[in-house]
Write a protein that holds these residues in place. Structure first.
Motif, PDB file in Angstrom:
ATOM      1  N   ALA A 199       8.551   8.892 -20.313  1.00  0.00           N
ATOM      2  CA  ALA A 199       7.144   8.938 -19.907  1.00  0.00           C
ATOM      3  C   ALA A 199       6.440   7.621 -20.212  1.00  0.00           C
ATOM      4  CB  ALA A 199       6.441  10.084 -20.614  1.00  0.00           C
ATOM      5  N   SER A 200       7.159   6.692 -20.842  1.00  0.00           N
ATOM      6  CA  SER A 200       6.595   5.370 -21.137  1.00  0.00           C
ATOM      7  C   SER A 200       7.385   4.312 -20.385  1.00  0.00           C
ATOM      8  CB  SER A 200       6.662   5.085 -22.639  1.00  0.00           C
ATOM      9  OG  SER A 200       7.994   5.185 -23.112  1.00  0.00           O
ATOM     10  N   ASN A 201       6.724   3.222 -20.035  1.00  0.00           N
ATOM     11  CA  ASN A 201       7.385   2.144 -19.297  1.00  0.00           C
ATOM     12  C   ASN A 201       8.038   1.183 -20.281  1.00  0.00           C
ATOM     13  OD1 ASN A 201       8.140   0.339 -17.224  1.00  0.00           O
ATOM     14  ND2 ASN A 201       6.341  -0.903 -17.681  1.00  0.00           N
ATOM     15  N   ASP A 202       9.345   1.318 -20.465  1.00  0.00           N
ATOM     16  CA  ASP A 202      10.071   0.498 -21.434  1.00  0.00           C
ATOM     17  C   ASP A 202      11.036  -0.485 -20.775  1.00  0.00           C
ATOM     18  OD1 ASP A 202       8.817   1.883 -23.567  1.00  0.00           O
ATOM     19  OD2 ASP A 202      10.221   3.535 -23.286  1.00  0.00           O
ATOM     20  N   GLY A 203      10.944  -0.622 -19.458  1.00  0.00           N
ATOM     21  CA  GLY A 203      11.760  -1.616 -18.756  1.00  0.00           C
ATOM     22  C   GLY A 203      13.180  -1.149 -18.486  1.00  0.00           C
ATOM     23  N   HIS A 204      13.843  -1.885 -17.605  1.00  0.00           N
ATOM     24  CA  HIS A 204      15.222  -1.559 -17.220  1.00  0.00           C
ATOM     25  C   HIS A 204      16.083  -2.797 -17.474  1.00  0.00           C
ATOM     26  CE1 HIS A 204      18.689  -0.250 -14.936  1.00  0.00           C
ATOM     27  NE2 HIS A 204      18.129   0.940 -14.745  1.00  0.00           N
ATOM     28  N   PHE A 205      16.878  -2.754 -18.545  1.00  0.00           N
ATOM     29  CA  PHE A 205      17.679  -3.904 -18.946  1.00  0.00           C
ATOM     30  C   PHE A 205      18.670  -4.310 -17.859  1.00  0.00           C
ATOM     31  CE2 PHE A 205      21.456  -5.820 -20.811  1.00  0.00           C
ATOM     32  CZ  PHE A 205      20.903  -6.854 -21.559  1.00  0.00           C
ATOM     33  N   GLY A 206      19.414  -3.350 -17.332  1.00  0.00           N
ATOM     34  CA  GLY A 206      20.466  -3.674 -16.371  1.00  0.00           C
ATOM     35  C   GLY A 206      19.947  -4.355 -15.122  1.00  0.00           C
ATOM     36  N   LEU A 207      18.754  -3.967 -14.682  1.00  0.00           N
ATOM     37  CA  LEU A 207      18.153  -4.572 -13.491  1.00  0.00           C
ATOM     38  C   LEU A 207      17.275  -5.769 -13.843  1.00  0.00           C
ATOM     39  CD1 LEU A 207      17.115  -1.317 -11.590  1.00  0.00           C
ATOM     40  CD2 LEU A 207      18.963  -2.887 -10.952  1.00  0.00           C
ATOM     41  N   SER A 208      17.139  -6.039 -15.142  1.00  0.00           N
ATOM     42  CA  SER A 208      16.233  -7.095 -15.617  1.00  0.00           C
ATOM     43  C   SER A 208      14.843  -6.894 -15.008  1.00  0.00           C
ATOM     44  CB  SER A 208      16.781  -8.485 -15.252  1.00  0.00           C
ATOM     45  OG  SER A 208      16.030  -9.492 -15.900  1.00  0.00           O
ATOM     46  N   ALA A 209      14.401  -5.646 -15.033  1.00  0.00           N
ATOM     47  CA  ALA A 209      13.121  -5.278 -14.421  1.00  0.00           C
ATOM     48  C   ALA A 209      12.146  -4.801 -15.495  1.00  0.00           C
ATOM     49  CB  ALA A 209      13.330  -4.176 -13.379  1.00  0.00           C
ATOM     50  N   LYS A 210      10.931  -5.326 -15.466  1.00  0.00           N
ATOM     51  CA  LYS A 210       9.904  -4.885 -16.414  1.00  0.00           C
ATOM     52  C   LYS A 210       9.387  -3.499 -16.058  1.00  0.00           C
ATOM     53  CE  LYS A 210       8.099  -9.487 -17.582  1.00  0.00           C
ATOM     54  NZ  LYS A 210       6.904 -10.366 -17.515  1.00  0.00           N
ATOM     55  N   TYR A 211       9.444  -3.169 -14.767  1.00  0.00           N
ATOM     56  CA  TYR A 211       8.890  -1.895 -14.295  1.00  0.00           C
ATOM     57  C   TYR A 211       9.925  -1.250 -13.365  1.00  0.00           C
ATOM     58  CZ  TYR A 211       5.025  -5.131 -15.212  1.00  0.00           C
ATOM     59  OH  TYR A 211       4.224  -6.100 -15.757  1.00  0.00           O
ATOM     60  N   TYR A 212      10.263   0.000 -13.655  1.00  0.00           N
ATOM     61  CA  TYR A 212      11.217   0.674 -12.768  1.00  0.00           C
ATOM     62  C   TYR A 212      11.011   2.181 -12.836  1.00  0.00           C
ATOM     63  CZ  TYR A 212      15.302   1.279  -9.883  1.00  0.00           C
ATOM     64  OH  TYR A 212      16.125   1.578  -8.829  1.00  0.00           O
ATOM     65  N   THR A 213      11.150   2.825 -11.682  1.00  0.00           N
ATOM     66  CA  THR A 213      11.031   4.274 -11.606  1.00  0.00           C
ATOM     67  C   THR A 213      12.009   4.778 -10.555  1.00  0.00           C
ATOM     68  OG1 THR A 213       9.461   6.097 -11.371  1.00  0.00           O
ATOM     69  CG2 THR A 213       9.205   4.268  -9.823  1.00  0.00           C
ATOM     70  N   ALA A 232       6.510   1.443  -9.599  1.00  0.00           N
ATOM     71  CA  ALA A 232       6.440   1.493 -11.064  1.00  0.00           C
ATOM     72  C   ALA A 232       5.407   0.509 -11.605  1.00  0.00           C
ATOM     73  CB  ALA A 232       7.817   1.201 -11.664  1.00  0.00           C
ATOM     74  N   GLU A 233       5.385  -0.720 -11.058  1.00  0.00           N
ATOM     75  CA  GLU A 233       4.424  -1.716 -11.539  1.00  0.00           C
ATOM     76  C   GLU A 233       2.998  -1.279 -11.210  1.00  0.00           C
ATOM     77  OE1 GLU A 233       3.469  -6.507 -11.457  1.00  0.00           O
ATOM     78  OE2 GLU A 233       5.065  -5.714 -10.181  1.00  0.00           O
ATOM     79  N   ASP A 234       2.803  -0.761 -10.009  1.00  0.00           N
ATOM     80  CA  ASP A 234       1.481  -0.296  -9.592  1.00  0.00           C
ATOM     81  C   ASP A 234       0.940   0.725 -10.594  1.00  0.00           C
ATOM     82  OD1 ASP A 234      -0.617   1.203  -8.335  1.00  0.00           O
ATOM     83  OD2 ASP A 234       0.096   0.585  -6.362  1.00  0.00           O
ATOM     84  N   TYR A 235       1.744   1.739 -10.914  1.00  0.00           N
ATOM     85  CA  TYR A 235       1.251   2.819 -11.766  1.00  0.00           C
ATOM     86  C   TYR A 235       1.228   2.441 -13.250  1.00  0.00           C
ATOM     87  CZ  TYR A 235       0.064   6.002  -8.165  1.00  0.00           C
ATOM     88  OH  TYR A 235      -0.603   6.580  -7.113  1.00  0.00           O
ATOM     89  N   HIS A 236       2.046   1.481 -13.629  1.00  0.00           N
ATOM     90  CA  HIS A 236       1.951   0.974 -15.009  1.00  0.00           C
ATOM     91  C   HIS A 236       0.576   0.364 -15.246  1.00  0.00           C
ATOM     92  CE1 HIS A 236       2.793  -1.257 -18.692  1.00  0.00           C
ATOM     93  NE2 HIS A 236       2.342  -2.336 -18.091  1.00  0.00           N
ATOM     94  N   TRP A 237       0.121  -0.470 -14.310  1.00  0.00           N
ATOM     95  CA  TRP A 237      -1.162  -1.156 -14.494  1.00  0.00           C
ATOM     96  C   TRP A 237      -2.351  -0.233 -14.283  1.00  0.00           C
ATOM     97  CZ3 TRP A 237      -1.025  -5.041 -17.431  1.00  0.00           C
ATOM     98  CH2 TRP A 237       0.074  -5.913 -17.417  1.00  0.00           C
ATOM     99  N   LYS A 252       0.852  -1.186   0.000  1.00  0.00           N
ATOM    100  CA  LYS A 252       0.000   0.000   0.000  1.00  0.00           C
ATOM    101  C   LYS A 252       0.892   1.241   0.000  1.00  0.00           C
ATOM    102  CE  LYS A 252      -0.665  -0.104   5.059  1.00  0.00           C
ATOM    103  NZ  LYS A 252      -1.657  -0.123   6.148  1.00  0.00           N
ATOM    104  N   ILE A 253       0.370   2.290  -0.621  1.00  0.00           N
ATOM    105  CA  ILE A 253       1.082   3.568  -0.670  1.00  0.00           C
ATOM    106  C   ILE A 253       0.278   4.546   0.168  1.00  0.00           C
ATOM    107  CG2 ILE A 253       2.025   5.368  -2.159  1.00  0.00           C
ATOM    108  CD1 ILE A 253       1.787   3.276  -4.478  1.00  0.00           C
ATOM    109  N   GLU A 254       0.932   5.149   1.153  1.00  0.00           N
ATOM    110  CA  GLU A 254       0.219   5.982   2.114  1.00  0.00           C
ATOM    111  C   GLU A 254       0.943   7.313   2.328  1.00  0.00           C
ATOM    112  OE1 GLU A 254      -2.560   5.415   3.723  1.00  0.00           O
ATOM    113  OE2 GLU A 254      -2.889   3.233   3.790  1.00  0.00           O
TER     114      GLU A 254
END
Length: 709
Positions: free
Chosen positions: A541-555, A461-466, A358-360
């Motif tokens: 401004a678009s979610n294009d993933g983070h190669f170095g972290l092997s992460a689909k969602y990152y901010t 990042a994943e939360d706000y992507h979806w 949760k984000i509070e």
């Protein structure tokens, strides 16, 4: 001629030269076609010059006028190189276009230019020629003055400005050799003639304390002082949290909370809470300073923050994004005071997988301000005195360590790449002189914070992507295919392979390679080449993933005191939590975020360059006291002009090819090594060598070594 007539003539001329049936035209041909008499030719010339200045028209070497598209010209920004050649950065092109020294045609660093492609070699970047300089990118230069009897030259601090600037005696403002100056360029010269300029300010002598760093700050145009309007706005902000501000916030002041930072840190923007349940599950809280509560959109503070985009951490000072009253005061999560925060509270299972969050908007009160050194003493060194001092927190730190190691293992398993190259820690005395340089200590404490911040960033990042809302993401694109192909060819000689197509390599393959070479003699060379094959991360401004972290969602969520992208997404998150993100707001963010992310990425690069330059300068200053001394180091780079050697304290110097005088050495570009023609002696990246310090150049920021047997 009024503006309407002028603009009409501009449009008519553009229509004319753009006509598909017309070739490039001379001025007299344009005049004839437009029926302009001889006595009005000066008006036509004025219109043509305006169109050229706007980049809409080009004048060829034969004094003909045409639109760039007709000549297949490309617009871009020239990036100079110290050796006299350069590259043109073109938005539509994936790779920069190489401009040989003979083809720069007077272009200087940061000039907006029109170029034509002259060569497209197979497997290599395109080559071009500058046809026209549309707009000069640099009007003032910071440099060191070198005086002769009746004139002088300013040697630019920025080596990418590869031409010295001539200054006549009447324009030198009384400067003497060694003065750091600001020179205004009055004539840009050409490929055969140096630019000319007039000194507008003397910063100080190169030997005066602080002049060197001040010159770098001015050279990168880093804003130092805050405008009066900003400071007036800051004065209205209370120094302590007010009771009325706690409304509609989750009160977690009774949660055991700590910050963990370096000893010198003053802007503390992240705090941690953690609990471990009997079944092995965790609740991890990452609490980030609620900066947007004080920095309102479009306020003077906000406008100033985005023009800075980031705090700049130089070797002897910090240039903050926000004034100290905020960055070190009400926004900083200092111990034993109430602070407003935006919290990401995550539930994790016994394997370290996030099973809920949760984000509070919260109010917190930090129990202790911890340092990396103290936590390391507790967890790594079992230091009895430190353990006794923080005995009530020790179980918390052990839980943190357990969870961080779980997260680290999971991250590596999915393919996250960890390049463990040492960063520099330069220690200065009160006069700003370097007295020691060592590698920055990465220990259990730094890794704990790193893992928790990464997890919060991914979760947000994943939360706000979806949610499909406008957002700012941290993007790291796939590596350059050509560089991956070269890396693959090189490592094949050592018996390694990278699986997958060069166009779509998975980061797990790079991580697997780094694991395979760990501890092997070839580790330094391969890990460095792997790093050089990576692209730079940027904000999008678009979610294009983070190669170095092997992460689909990152901010970037965790540092709003020092990074504007974090502050920007905090604003979006809070408005979403408060039900304020209506269609109008969504449309607003969709319109501004592409420019915000572009600007933040560019200013991040500027800050990184300034930080690098100050580090280089102090390293040169430090090594100037060690000339003639011998050290052991590792070859960190091999080029046609020589061998770079890095010492254990992170200082890097060059053994120039002319200093390799015990044999004639041949440069093997494919294998990154020099081979002695007679002795077959080999120097390659990763080899351990002994060097002697030959000399230093504070102006060029270079260190020269020679090999020692």
């Amino acid at each position: 001629m009024n503006n309407i007539e002028f603009d009409t003539k501009k449009q008519i001329i553009m229509d004319l030269v753009s006509h598909p049936e017309y070739r490039p035209l001379k001025i007299k041909e344009i005049a004839a076609l437009l029926d302009i008499p001889q006595h009005d030719r000066h008006i036509l010339d004025e219109v043509l010059q305006t169109l050229i200045a706007e980049g809409k028209l080009i004048k060829t070497k034969r004094s003909k006028y045409a639109v760039p598209e007709k000549l297949n010209l490309i617009s871009g920004v020239f990036e100079g190189h110290p050796k006299g050649f350069g590259f043109v950065v073109v938005e539509e092109e994936e790779n920069d276009i190489f401009i040989p020294g003979d083809n720069t045609n007077g272009a200087l660093h940061k000039d907006k230019v029109l170029i034509k492609i002259v060569s497209e070699p197979s497997g290599r970047r395109k080559e071009g020629e500058v046809v026209q300089i549309v707009e000069r990118g640099v009007t003032e230069v910071i440099g060191t003055f070198d005086k002769s009897s009746n004139f002088g030259f300013v040697i630019p601090d920025n080596p990418k400005l590869f031409k010295d600037i001539f200054v006549s005696k009447t324009n030198d403002k009384g400067a003497v050799t060694g003065h750091k100056v600001i020179v205004e360029i009055t004539n840009y010269g050409n490929e055969r003639r140096s630019p000319e300029g007039s000194i507008t300010e003397i910063i100080g002598h190169v030997n005066d304390p602080g002049t060197d760093i001040t010159s770098i700050v001015r050279g990168f145009n880093l804003p130092v002082d805050f405008p009066e309007a900003v400071m007036r706005e800051v004065e209205s902000i209370p120094a302590e949290v007010q009771e009325k501000e706690l409304k509609n916030r989750l009160d977690i002041r009774d949660w055991q909370t700590v910050t963990i930072d370096g000893e010198d840190a003053k802007d503390l923007d992240d705090a941690i809470t953690i609990t471990k349940k009997p079944d092995g599950k965790y609740t991890l809280g990452v609490h980030i300073a609620d900066v947007t509560h004080y920095v309102k959109e479009n306020s003077f503070l906000d406008k100033e923050a985005i023009t800075r985009a980031t705090s700049v951490y130089l070797v002897d000072r910090v240039i903050p994004m926000l004034p100290h009253k905020l960055s070190n005061g009400i926004c900083s999560l200092n111990a034993n005071v109430d602070r407003l925060a935006l919290s990401c509270i995550m539930d994790l299972d016994e394997n370290g997988t996030v099973i809920g969050h949760k984000i509070e908007q919260t109010v917190i009160n930090v129990d202790r301000r911890m340092t990396y050194t103290a936590v390391k003493k507790i967890l790594e060194e079992n230091d009895e005195e430190t353990i006794a001092e923080y005995k009530e927190l020790v179980p918390m730190f052990k839980d943190m360590e357990d969870l961080a190691m779980l997260l680290r293992t999971k991250r590596k398993q999915r393919g996250s790449i960890d390049f463990d190259f040492p960063e520099s820690k330069i220690i200065l005395n009160e006069q700003g002189e370097p007295i020691d340089i060592k590698a920055y200590d990465r220990n259990v404490a730094t890794k704990i914070i790193e893992e928790f911040m990464l997890l919060a960033n991914e979760t947000i990042a994943e939360d706000y992507h979806w949610q499909e809302l406008p957002f700012v993401y941290r993007t790291h694109e796939l590596p350059d295919p050509e560089k991956i192909q070269k890396l693959g060819q090189f490592i094949y000689n050592f018996g390694y392979r990278i699986k997958g197509h060069k166009e779509s390599i998975h980061p797990k393959e790079i991580q697997k390679l780094l694991s395979e070479i760990e501890g092997k003699p070839e580790e330094p060379i391969i890990s460095r080449l792997a790093l050089r094959s990576m692209k730079q991360a940027r904000y999008t401004a678009s979610n294009d993933g983070h190669f170095g972290l092997s992460a689909k969602y990152y901010t970037h969520f965790t540092s709003p005191i020092r990074r504007y992208p974090d502050l920007q997404i905090h604003r979006i998150i809070k408005q979403n939590l408060n039900g304020e993100l209506n269609e109008k707001k969504i449309a607003h963010y969709k319109s501004i975020l592409p420019q915000v992310t572009k600007q933040c990425s560019e200013l991040e690069r500027r800050a990184e360059e300034a930080e690098r330059e100050t580090n280089k300068l102090k390293k040169v200053e430090y090594m100037s006291k060690h000339i003639g001394e011998e050290f052991e180091g590792v070859i960190s780079g091999v080029t046609s002009w020589g061998i770079y050697v890095e010492l254990p304290n992170t200082v890097e110097g060059l053994v120039h090819v002319t200093a390799l005088d015990d044999d004639y050495y041949i440069f093997d570009q494919e294998k990154y090594m020099f081979v002695g023609e007679r002795t077959s002696k080999i120097y390659r990246i990763g080899d351990t060598v002994n060097i002697r310090v030959l000399g230093t150049d504070k102006i060029q920021k270079t260190i020269d070594f020679e090999m020692v047997e």
